[in-house]
Design an enzyme around this catalytic site. Structure first.
Site, mmCIF file in Angstrom:
data_model
loop_
_atom_site.group_PDB
_atom_site.id
_atom_site.type_symbol
_atom_site.label_atom_id
_atom_site.label_comp_id
_atom_site.label_asym_id
_atom_site.label_seq_id
_atom_site.Cartn_x
_atom_site.Cartn_y
_atom_site.Cartn_z
ATOM 1 C CE LYS A 39 -2.438 1.709 3.710
ATOM 2 N NZ LYS A 39 -2.464 3.169 3.795
ATOM 3 C CG ASP A 66 -5.046 4.479 1.654
ATOM 4 O OD1 ASP A 66 -6.188 4.832 1.313
ATOM 5 O OD2 ASP A 66 -4.701 4.340 2.839
ATOM 6 C CE LYS A 68 -7.887 6.940 4.018
ATOM 7 N NZ LYS A 68 -6.514 6.422 3.923
ATOM 8 C CG ASP A 71 -11.660 17.748 -6.762
ATOM 9 O OD1 ASP A 71 -12.515 18.599 -7.115
ATOM 10 O OD2 ASP A 71 -10.459 18.015 -6.605
ATOM 11 C CB THR A 121 -11.348 4.503 12.060
ATOM 12 O OG1 THR A 121 -10.063 4.750 11.515
ATOM 13 C CG2 THR A 121 -11.996 3.342 11.347
ATOM 14 N NE ARG A 212 1.886 2.202 13.280
ATOM 15 C CZ ARG A 212 1.039 2.952 13.973
ATOM 16 N NH1 ARG A 212 1.505 3.857 14.815
ATOM 17 N NH2 ARG A 212 -0.264 2.806 13.807
HETATM 18 O O1 C5P Z 1 0.991 0.724 11.172
HETATM 19 P P1 C5P Z 1 -0.443 0.295 11.022
HETATM 20 O O2 C5P Z 1 -0.615 -1.210 10.880
HETATM 21 O O3 C5P Z 1 -1.345 0.868 12.105
HETATM 22 O O4 C5P Z 1 -0.880 0.929 9.623
HETATM 23 C C1 C5P Z 1 -2.164 0.851 9.144
HETATM 24 C C2 C5P Z 1 -2.276 1.529 7.809
HETATM 25 O O5 C5P Z 1 -3.651 1.622 7.477
HETATM 26 C C3 C5P Z 1 -1.738 2.942 7.766
HETATM 27 O O6 C5P Z 1 -1.262 3.162 6.430
HETATM 28 C C4 C5P Z 1 -2.948 3.800 8.045
HETATM 29 O O7 C5P Z 1 -2.873 5.072 7.462
HETATM 30 C C5 C5P Z 1 -4.056 2.990 7.378
HETATM 31 N N1 C5P Z 1 -5.375 3.219 7.946
HETATM 32 C C6 C5P Z 1 -5.696 3.008 9.268
HETATM 33 N N2 C5P Z 1 -6.956 3.231 9.726
HETATM 34 C C7 C5P Z 1 -7.890 3.641 8.883
HETATM 35 C C8 C5P Z 1 -7.610 3.841 7.548
HETATM 36 C C9 C5P Z 1 -6.315 3.622 7.102
HETATM 37 O O8 C5P Z 1 -4.846 2.612 10.062
HETATM 38 N N3 C5P Z 1 -9.106 3.811 9.347
#
Ligand code: C5P
Length: 242
Positions: A39, A66, A68, A71, A121, A212
């Site tokens: 992603k 991603d 998002k 427009d 979220t 992460r």
């Molecule tokens: O590091 P982590 O596993 O928390 O990363 C989750 C990924 O999903 C990040 O790129 C974050 O921006 C994305 N994301 C999220 N929650 C959302 C939408 C996208 O954590 N509601």
């Protein structure tokens, strides 16, 4: 769209949440064959990430942009048409009916799947009221999920907690893609409502977005392989209960 089917490895999408392409390429090299789906968000996208996307696709990998998008319809349509020509697998847009319809139109016959973000979220009921909405989060998520399906979107981004209810609402054909995943025992970071990979898949998720816990691990390849193992467990649980 061809029917959907993916093995356990293809269901893990690793978020390349780093500042520049050099770091992203180093992560991709370290992960090797353990991961095939990445992603790219707009931080990396604005820093050369589209060239990286092209390289990953040329090498046979899969890419989730991603971005998002949101427009006026015409701008969304033209922007999506350009990104679809790149051959990305997934692309996100915000769940506004005009935006979603324009994205589906812009995608045309390209294989890029359009995924709608229902409600961020980070928003709660008070945020929606402040922004002028007359719905609470749960109602707006349901409303936009149905609007996404009606607009011809291919799937939804959803928190793991919403997966089971959304699956029941939209049926088997829409892809449910969920971040907020933490392997058992992993640090939650700033994610509050998390599920393990096995739980999310068993609840009906199609793809998991993990950042992460993989890219920050001492052994990223081992971490990715362990998650794929958990996805296999979730698929087995799903097959048994279905
Ligand atoms: O590091 P982590 O596993 O928390 O990363 C989750 C990924 O999903 C990040 O790129 C974050 O921006 C994305 N994301 C999220 N929650 C959302 C939408 C996208 O954590 N509601």
């Amino acid at each position: 769209m061809p029917p959907h089917c993916a093995n356990a490895k293809e269901r893990l999408i690793v978020a390349l949440d780093v500042a520049d392409v050099a770091q992203a390429r180093a992560i991709v090299a370290r992960l090797g064959e353990a991961v095939c789906f990445y992603k790219i968000g707009y931080r990396l996208g604005f820093a050369g990430g589209l060239d990286l996307a092209r390289d990953l696709l040329d090498a046979g990998g899969r890419v989730f942009l991603d971005f998002k998008l949101h427009d006026i319809g015409n701008t969304v349509k033209d922007g999506v048409a350009g990104l679809a020509r790149l051959g990305a697998d997934f692309l996100t847009v915000h769940g506004f009916p005009q935006t979603m319809k324009a994205a589906v139109e812009g995608r045309g016959l390209a294989p890029t799947r359009i995924l709608a973000v229902t409600v961020m979220t980070s928003y709660d009921d008070a945020d929606l009221e402040e922004a002028g909405y007359g719905y609470d989060v749960a109602d707006l998520v349901r409303r936009r999920a149905l609007q996404a399906r009606a607009a011809g979107c291919d799937g939804l981004i959803t928190s793991p907690q919403e997966v089971a209810a959304l699956r029941a609402l939209v049926g088997p054909d829409m892809l449910l893609v969920t971040p907020g995943i933490r392997p058992a025992g992993a640090d939650k970071g700033d994610q509050k409502r998390v599920m393990t990979p096995a739980e999310a898949i068993a609840a009906g998720a199609d793809y998991l977005v993990v950042g992460r816990p993989v890219i920050g691990a001492d052994d990223p390849r081992g971490a990715a392989r362990a998650i794929v193992g958990e996805i296999e467990q979730g698929l087995a649980l799903r097959a048994r209960s279905g």
